[in-house]
Design an enzyme around this catalytic site. Structure first.
Site, PDB file in Angstrom:
ATOM      1  N   ASN A   1      -1.691   1.218 -20.497  1.00 51.15           N
ATOM      2  CA  ASN A   1      -3.049   0.836 -20.098  1.00 51.15           C
ATOM      3  C   ASN A   1      -3.858   2.063 -19.680  1.00 51.15           C
ATOM      4  OD1 ASN A   1      -3.066  -2.407 -18.517  1.00 51.15           O
ATOM      5  ND2 ASN A   1      -1.666  -1.694 -20.086  1.00 51.15           N
TER       6      ASN A   1
ATOM      7  N   TYR B   1      12.669   4.179 -14.524  1.00 52.75           N
ATOM      8  CA  TYR B   1      11.559   3.205 -14.448  1.00 52.75           C
ATOM      9  C   TYR B   1      11.807   2.032 -15.391  1.00 52.75           C
ATOM     10  CZ  TYR B   1       7.089   1.069 -15.750  1.00 52.75           C
ATOM     11  OH  TYR B   1       6.096   0.158 -16.059  1.00 52.75           O
TER      12      TYR B   1
ATOM     13  N   LEU C   1       0.830  -1.215   0.000  1.00 55.17           N
ATOM     14  CA  LEU C   1       0.000   0.000   0.000  1.00 55.17           C
ATOM     15  C   LEU C   1       0.864   1.266   0.000  1.00 55.17           C
ATOM     16  CD1 LEU C   1      -2.813  -1.092   2.510  1.00 55.17           C
ATOM     17  CD2 LEU C   1      -2.810  -1.317   0.021  1.00 55.17           C
TER      18      LEU C   1
ATOM     19  N   THR D   1       6.601  -4.118 -19.098  1.00 54.71           N
ATOM     20  CA  THR D   1       6.191  -3.012 -19.962  1.00 54.71           C
ATOM     21  C   THR D   1       6.949  -3.026 -21.297  1.00 54.71           C
ATOM     22  OG1 THR D   1       6.439  -0.593 -20.137  1.00 54.71           O
ATOM     23  CG2 THR D   1       7.895  -1.674 -18.613  1.00 54.71           C
ATOM     24  N   ASP D   2       6.357  -2.411 -22.312  1.00 54.15           N
ATOM     25  CA  ASP D   2       7.060  -2.269 -23.597  1.00 54.15           C
ATOM     26  C   ASP D   2       8.190  -1.233 -23.500  1.00 54.15           C
ATOM     27  OD1 ASP D   2       5.484   0.017 -23.367  1.00 54.15           O
ATOM     28  OD2 ASP D   2       4.636  -0.095 -25.384  1.00 54.15           O
ATOM     29  N   GLU D   3       8.204  -0.450 -22.398  1.00 55.32           N
ATOM     30  CA  GLU D   3       9.208   0.624 -22.281  1.00 55.32           C
ATOM     31  C   GLU D   3      10.624   0.079 -22.165  1.00 55.32           C
ATOM     32  OE1 GLU D   3       8.014   3.928 -19.800  1.00 55.32           O
ATOM     33  OE2 GLU D   3       5.899   3.468 -20.101  1.00 55.32           O
TER      34      GLU D   3
ATOM     35  N   LYS E   1      12.639  -1.925 -14.618  1.00 50.76           N
ATOM     36  CA  LYS E   1      11.770  -3.004 -15.117  1.00 50.76           C
ATOM     37  C   LYS E   1      12.591  -3.962 -15.987  1.00 50.76           C
ATOM     38  CE  LYS E   1       7.879  -3.683 -14.743  1.00 50.76           C
ATOM     39  NZ  LYS E   1       7.089  -4.400 -13.700  1.00 50.76           N
TER      40      LYS E   1
ATOM     41  N   SER F   1       5.690   2.542 -10.680  1.00 47.45           N
ATOM     42  CA  SER F   1       5.265   2.468 -12.088  1.00 47.45           C
ATOM     43  C   SER F   1       5.257   3.798 -12.853  1.00 47.45           C
ATOM     44  CB  SER F   1       3.862   1.862 -12.143  1.00 47.45           C
ATOM     45  OG  SER F   1       2.922   2.772 -11.596  1.00 47.45           O
TER      46      SER F   1
HETATM   47  P1  NAD Z   1       0.392   1.053  -9.813  1.00 50.54           P
HETATM   48  O1  NAD Z   1       1.478   2.013  -9.484  1.00 50.54           O
HETATM   49  O2  NAD Z   1      -0.987   1.551 -10.011  1.00 50.54           O
HETATM   50  O3  NAD Z   1       0.304  -0.077  -8.657  1.00 50.54           O
HETATM   51  C1  NAD Z   1       1.443  -0.655  -8.103  1.00 50.54           C
HETATM   52  C2  NAD Z   1       1.015  -1.446  -6.862  1.00 50.54           C
HETATM   53  O4  NAD Z   1       2.182  -2.083  -6.316  1.00 50.54           O
HETATM   54  C3  NAD Z   1       0.437  -0.563  -5.737  1.00 50.54           C
HETATM   55  O5  NAD Z   1      -0.715  -1.175  -5.195  1.00 50.54           O
HETATM   56  C4  NAD Z   1       1.563  -0.495  -4.722  1.00 50.54           C
HETATM   57  O6  NAD Z   1       1.093  -0.319  -3.377  1.00 50.54           O
HETATM   58  C5  NAD Z   1       2.236  -1.842  -4.917  1.00 50.54           C
HETATM   59  N1  NAD Z   1       3.654  -1.812  -4.502  1.00 50.54           N
HETATM   60  C6  NAD Z   1       4.597  -0.900  -4.856  1.00 50.54           C
HETATM   61  N2  NAD Z   1       5.769  -1.176  -4.238  1.00 50.54           N
HETATM   62  C7  NAD Z   1       5.556  -2.302  -3.507  1.00 50.54           C
HETATM   63  C8  NAD Z   1       6.372  -3.089  -2.656  1.00 50.54           C
HETATM   64  N3  NAD Z   1       7.659  -2.760  -2.428  1.00 50.54           N
HETATM   65  N4  NAD Z   1       5.846  -4.181  -2.063  1.00 50.54           N
HETATM   66  C9  NAD Z   1       4.536  -4.522  -2.260  1.00 50.54           C
HETATM   67  N5  NAD Z   1       3.709  -3.803  -3.047  1.00 50.54           N
HETATM   68  C10 NAD Z   1       4.205  -2.716  -3.661  1.00 50.54           C
HETATM   69  O7  NAD Z   1       0.922   0.247 -11.082  1.00 50.54           O
HETATM   70  P2  NAD Z   1       0.098  -0.328 -12.331  1.00 50.54           P
HETATM   71  O8  NAD Z   1      -0.070   0.741 -13.340  1.00 50.54           O
HETATM   72  O9  NAD Z   1      -1.068  -1.084 -11.838  1.00 50.54           O
HETATM   73  O10 NAD Z   1       1.181  -1.340 -12.931  1.00 50.54           O
HETATM   74  C11 NAD Z   1       1.237  -2.700 -12.486  1.00 50.54           C
HETATM   75  C12 NAD Z   1       2.350  -3.424 -13.217  1.00 50.54           C
HETATM   76  O11 NAD Z   1       2.121  -3.379 -14.618  1.00 50.54           O
HETATM   77  C13 NAD Z   1       3.738  -2.792 -13.003  1.00 50.54           C
HETATM   78  O12 NAD Z   1       4.668  -3.852 -12.852  1.00 50.54           O
HETATM   79  C14 NAD Z   1       3.996  -2.014 -14.280  1.00 50.54           C
HETATM   80  O13 NAD Z   1       5.370  -1.938 -14.560  1.00 50.54           O
HETATM   81  C15 NAD Z   1       3.259  -2.869 -15.292  1.00 50.54           C
HETATM   82  N6  NAD Z   1       2.747  -2.154 -16.475  1.00 50.54           N
HETATM   83  C16 NAD Z   1       1.987  -1.036 -16.324  1.00 50.54           C
HETATM   84  C17 NAD Z   1       1.469  -0.399 -17.448  1.00 50.54           C
HETATM   85  C18 NAD Z   1       0.587   0.820 -17.319  1.00 50.54           C
HETATM   86  O14 NAD Z   1       0.214   1.408 -18.335  1.00 50.54           O
HETATM   87  N7  NAD Z   1       0.188   1.230 -16.136  1.00 50.54           N
HETATM   88  C19 NAD Z   1       1.757  -0.894 -18.727  1.00 50.54           C
HETATM   89  C20 NAD Z   1       2.547  -2.054 -18.850  1.00 50.54           C
HETATM   90  C21 NAD Z   1       3.028  -2.683 -17.700  1.00 50.54           C
HETATM   91  P1  TYD Z   2       2.198   8.435 -18.764  1.00 47.84           P
HETATM   92  O1  TYD Z   2       0.736   8.229 -18.518  1.00 47.84           O
HETATM   93  O2  TYD Z   2       3.022   9.021 -17.668  1.00 47.84           O
HETATM   94  O3  TYD Z   2       2.780   7.034 -19.249  1.00 47.84           O
HETATM   95  P2  TYD Z   2       4.253   6.651 -19.854  1.00 47.84           P
HETATM   96  O4  TYD Z   2       5.158   7.792 -19.651  1.00 47.84           O
HETATM   97  O5  TYD Z   2       4.629   5.479 -19.029  1.00 47.84           O
HETATM   98  O6  TYD Z   2       4.019   6.331 -21.288  1.00 47.84           O
HETATM   99  O7  TYD Z   2       2.378   9.381 -20.032  1.00 47.84           O
HETATM  100  C1  TYD Z   2       1.840   9.033 -21.306  1.00 47.84           C
HETATM  101  C2  TYD Z   2       2.288  10.091 -22.305  1.00 47.84           C
HETATM  102  O8  TYD Z   2       1.664  11.338 -21.966  1.00 47.84           O
HETATM  103  C3  TYD Z   2       3.782  10.357 -22.279  1.00 47.84           C
HETATM  104  O9  TYD Z   2       4.215  10.659 -23.600  1.00 47.84           O
HETATM  105  C4  TYD Z   2       3.924  11.601 -21.395  1.00 47.84           C
HETATM  106  C5  TYD Z   2       2.637  12.363 -21.676  1.00 47.84           C
HETATM  107  N1  TYD Z   2       2.082  13.168 -20.567  1.00 47.84           N
HETATM  108  C6  TYD Z   2       1.723  14.496 -20.768  1.00 47.84           C
HETATM  109  O10 TYD Z   2       1.895  15.056 -21.871  1.00 47.84           O
HETATM  110  N2  TYD Z   2       1.175  15.191 -19.729  1.00 47.84           N
HETATM  111  C7  TYD Z   2       0.959  14.633 -18.496  1.00 47.84           C
HETATM  112  O11 TYD Z   2       0.465  15.317 -17.559  1.00 47.84           O
HETATM  113  C8  TYD Z   2       1.335  13.248 -18.304  1.00 47.84           C
HETATM  114  C9  TYD Z   2       1.129  12.591 -16.958  1.00 47.84           C
HETATM  115  C10 TYD Z   2       1.878  12.558 -19.367  1.00 47.84           C
END
Ligand code: NAD
Ligand code: TYD
Length: 356
Positions: free
Chosen positions: A192, A162, A40, A137-139, A166, A93
């Protein structure tokens, strides 16, 4: 097709993890238990799982507050619940936060993943009827020019703290597969969007700022490109890989849905305007170009043909449908938003679970 009795979901209180738990409980082919292991952080919110706690709590759903870097705590959770699968979502993340403070990213994403892998290896002792699924992630593949796609064979080239952390976690997962024979699968997914996403990422920031009449901060020239996938489609892909994927393999997941940020913003404005009945012009005037993110990756795009061809996965939501559901969710769930933003939720955690 693989099946599981007890799935340990790390990061289940975060955006994708909470959606994954909802998704699994809606699937008739899963009748087992889910253990949600989450420390959390600011991004973890148990309110996202209130309904699950009410319906399944103490029967098929159990929450364990723990840090994935805390080996003793993770071992105790393995001993108590004896999971036969791990789905590893827990991570730091957000790219912007990784620029301001990289250390937490290295700790959680690298050391935390190492701890999860090592505890799983020791607990499972060579069993083959188990699975460690790593969500990535694709990053990790870096940044594309105007053409081309990331495939599973694209060399790693991470550019932010980040994505570097990853990438480190991905390498450890594959090393545990090659060296120790740990049954693993790994997915690399594009951006996502959907319900329960913390309002620091592009789509929720923009929706909430539109509603509140605040500036819409567009980084740089607004022409960076991301591929967007509705969160439930990501989770259906994760489940497809867990149940049908080949151990030791990686799969790319994507939406085949590329948008320049500024064009995506215009789509989003149209969707918000439909919901609120306001004029598009009211939102357009809020667009504000701001200083670019350092090292801002230009374009991400995914080739997910392996997942589609080999495992038969396909998306269920069009971009219009996904955006519409997301906008509706953020307009309706004002308490969730207020609580994550105001700190009221942090106070509730402190009262119920104590300080970290
Ligand atoms: P998020 O930041 O919304 O959630 C992360 C969760 O992990 C939180 O509930 C946090 O409390 C928990 N957490 C963080 N550090 C922790 C620790 N040390 N121990 C236990 N719990 C911990 O992230 P998200 O967007 O739901 O992403 C989830 C996964 O998917 C990540 O691994 C991220 O790299 C990957 N991912 C995310 C996206 C995206 O667009 N959000 C895309 C591709 C992959
Ligand atoms: P983000 O949601 O942070 O995801 P990621 O950087 O992991 O792709 O950002 C998505 C795209 O939007 C990225 O090109 C950065 C841009 N961005 C803005 O232009 N303004 C904002 O306030 C944020 C959060 C992101």
């Amino acid at each position: 097709m693989r099946s599981f009795n007890t799935i340990l979901v790390t990061g289940g209180a975060g955006f994708i993890g909470a959606n994954f738990i909802h998704y699994l409980f809606s699937r008739p082919d899963f009748q087992g238990k889910i253990i949600n292991l989450d420390v959390l952080t600011y991004a973890g919110n148990l309110e996202s799982l209130d309904d699950i706690e009410k319906t399944h709590g103490g029967k098929r759903y159990f929450f364990e507050r723990a840090d994935i870097c805390d080996r003793a705590a993770v071992e105790a959770i393995f001993a108590k619940h004896a999971p036969d699968a791990v789905v590893h979502f827990a991570a730091e993340s957000h790219v912007d936060r990784s620029i301001l403070g990289p250390e937490a990213f290295v700790k959680t994403n690298v050391m935390g993943t190492f701890t999860m892998l090592d505890v799983a290896r020791n607990a499972w002792k060579g069993r083959e009827d188990v699975l460690f699924h790593h969500v990535s992630t694709d990053e990790v593949f870096g940044s594309l020019g105007e053409t081309g796609y990331f495939t599973e064979k694209t060399p790693y080239d991470p550019r932010s703290p980040y994505s570097a952390a990853k990438a480190g976690s991905d390498h450890l997962v594959m090393a545990y597969s090659h060296t120790f024979g740990l049954p693993v699968t790994l997915t690399n997914c594009s951006n996502n969007y959907g319900p329960y996403q913390f309002p620091e990422k592009l789509i929720p920031v923009m929706i909430l700022n539109m509603v509140e009449g605040k500036p819409l901060p567009v980084y740089g020239d607004g022409r960076n490109i991301r591929d967007w996938l509705y969160v439930e489609d990501h989770n259906s892909a994760v489940w497809t890989v867990m149940t049908k994927g080949k151990p030791g393999e990686t799969y790319n997941i994507g939406g085949e849905n590329e948008w320049e940020n500024i064009k995506l913003l215009k789509e989003l404005m149209a969707s918000v305007a439909r919901h609120t009945g306001k004029n598009l012009a009211d939102y357009e005037k809020l667009i504000t170009y701001v200083k670019d993110r350092p090292g801002h990756d230009r374009r991400y795009a995914i080739d997910c043909s392996k997942l589609k061809k080999e495992l038969g996965w396909k998306q269920s939501f069009t971009f219009d449908q996904g955006l519409d559901r997301t906008v509706a969710w953020y307009l309706e769930n004002t308490k969730w938003i207020e609580d994550v933003r105001s700190g009221a939720y942090r106070d509730w955690i402190k009262k119920n679970y104590g300080e970290r």
